[in-house]
Design an enzyme around this catalytic site. Structure first.
Site, short mmCIF file in Angstrom:
data_model
loop_
_atom_site.label_atom_id
_atom_site.label_comp_id
_atom_site.label_asym_id
_atom_site.label_seq_id
_atom_site.Cartn_x
_atom_site.Cartn_y
_atom_site.Cartn_z
N ASP A 92 33.01 85.22 102.17
CA ASP A 92 32.25 84.02 101.86
C ASP A 92 33.15 83.04 101.10
OD1 ASP A 92 29.44 82.70 101.53
OD2 ASP A 92 30.06 82.98 99.45
N TYR A 204 31.41 74.89 94.02
CA TYR A 204 30.92 74.07 95.12
C TYR A 204 30.95 72.58 94.77
CZ TYR A 204 29.37 78.34 97.38
OH TYR A 204 29.35 79.58 97.98
N HIS A 259 25.16 88.34 106.58
CA HIS A 259 26.23 87.65 105.85
C HIS A 259 26.93 88.56 104.84
CE1 HIS A 259 28.20 84.30 103.81
NE2 HIS A 259 27.76 84.76 102.66
#
Length: 285
Positions: A92, A204, A259
């Site tokens: 990820d 982020y 995921h």
């Protein structure tokens, strides 16, 4: 060089070849528990808490989480562990960092293994052309807001955090290794500490700091593992990634996996990693 104190968990004897593991969001070193046990026989396996996560220092300013700093962190950690190269594995967001380290410091990465994250250039180009991926990555934009994303994670006793790993939409699938109550408790403990979500979300808030990339090519043997039922990343990006790897590239897509691949299907993932590590690979001409 950053002056930050990093926390990691290690298995395997010092002096064995280094395997460095970079977790994703919202995770910490614990997401690699199955791999720490598996690869310690032949490697010094180090699972890191990235900058801002878990017990690693978390600088308060958003600017301290630019991708350039995150890449340099990995270089500094490698050197402070007494190594000049490693097998680098990322999942990820940790996969994004792993790709960038491999591009910027190719001499430090003998083999690259990425789980459920495409080459960064594929990601940025694909998201602009595919509204469906833009929607799936909507949280990247939501995270640009100050304080509110952190608040949303804490509502209802961290319901959002729990559902990421356990819900039908985003969690580990029916055929996967479900997280135990103790596993969930470990995640809740880490992320319920005061300010524990701000560092991770600040990663982020700086995603646009070095994208698009100036350099793209990956020159070491690369394994990309992908859970086809990933709720956040479209599987089409996995195949396109091949373009940027100028060496042996292996892609394995697991049809029933989510995921959270290395926790979802640890036995299969470990077996695929062993096969890749033992392959003698030669660079493409």
């Amino acid at each position: 060089d950053s002056g930050l104190r990093f926390h990691y968990v290690a298995a395997g004897e010092r002096g064995k070849p280094l395997m460095l593991l970079l977790h994703g969001f919202p995770e910490f070193w614990y997401s690699w528990r199955h791999q720490l046990r598996e690869f310690k026989s032949e490697y010094r396996v180090v699972a890191l808490d990235l900058r801002g996560y878990g017990e690693t220092d978390a600088p308060s300013h958003k600017e301290n989480y630019k991708l350039d700093f995150l890449i340099t962190d990995i270089k500094d950690i490698l050197e402070s562990l007494g190594y000049n190269k490693c097998v680098l594995i990322g999942h990820d967001w940790g996969g994004m960092i792993a790709w960038l380290v491999a591009i910027c410091y190719p001499e430090m990465v003998t083999k690259l293994i990425v789980v459920n994250f495409p080459h960064p250039s594929v990601f940025t180009e694909y998201i602009l052309r595919h509204p469906s991926q833009l929607i799936k990555s909507g949280y990247y934009f939501f995270f640009q807001m100050p304080w509110f994303p952190e608040f949303m994670f804490t509502v209802n006793d961290f319901k959002v955090l729990k559902s990421l790993f356990t819900s039908q939409a985003t969690g580990i699938g029916r055929k996967g290794c479900r997280l135990t109550a103790e596993d969930i408790e470990a995640y809740l403990y880490v992320f319920s500490q005061p300010g524990a979500l701000t560092g991770p979300i600040n990663h982020y808030r700086n995603i646009f700091s070095c994208l698009p990339l100036q350099h793209h090519e990956v020159i070491m043997p690369t394994l990309l593992l992908w859970g086809e039922r990933d709720a956040f990343m479209e599987v089409e990006m996995a195949e396109i990634t091949r373009i940027y790897v100028k060496n042996h590239f292996r892609l394995t897509i697991l049809s029933e996996a989510s995921h959270w691949l290395q926790q979802d299907q640890p036995d299969i993932v470990n077996k695929l990693i062993w096969t890749f590590l033992k392959e003698e690979t030669t660079r493409k001409r």
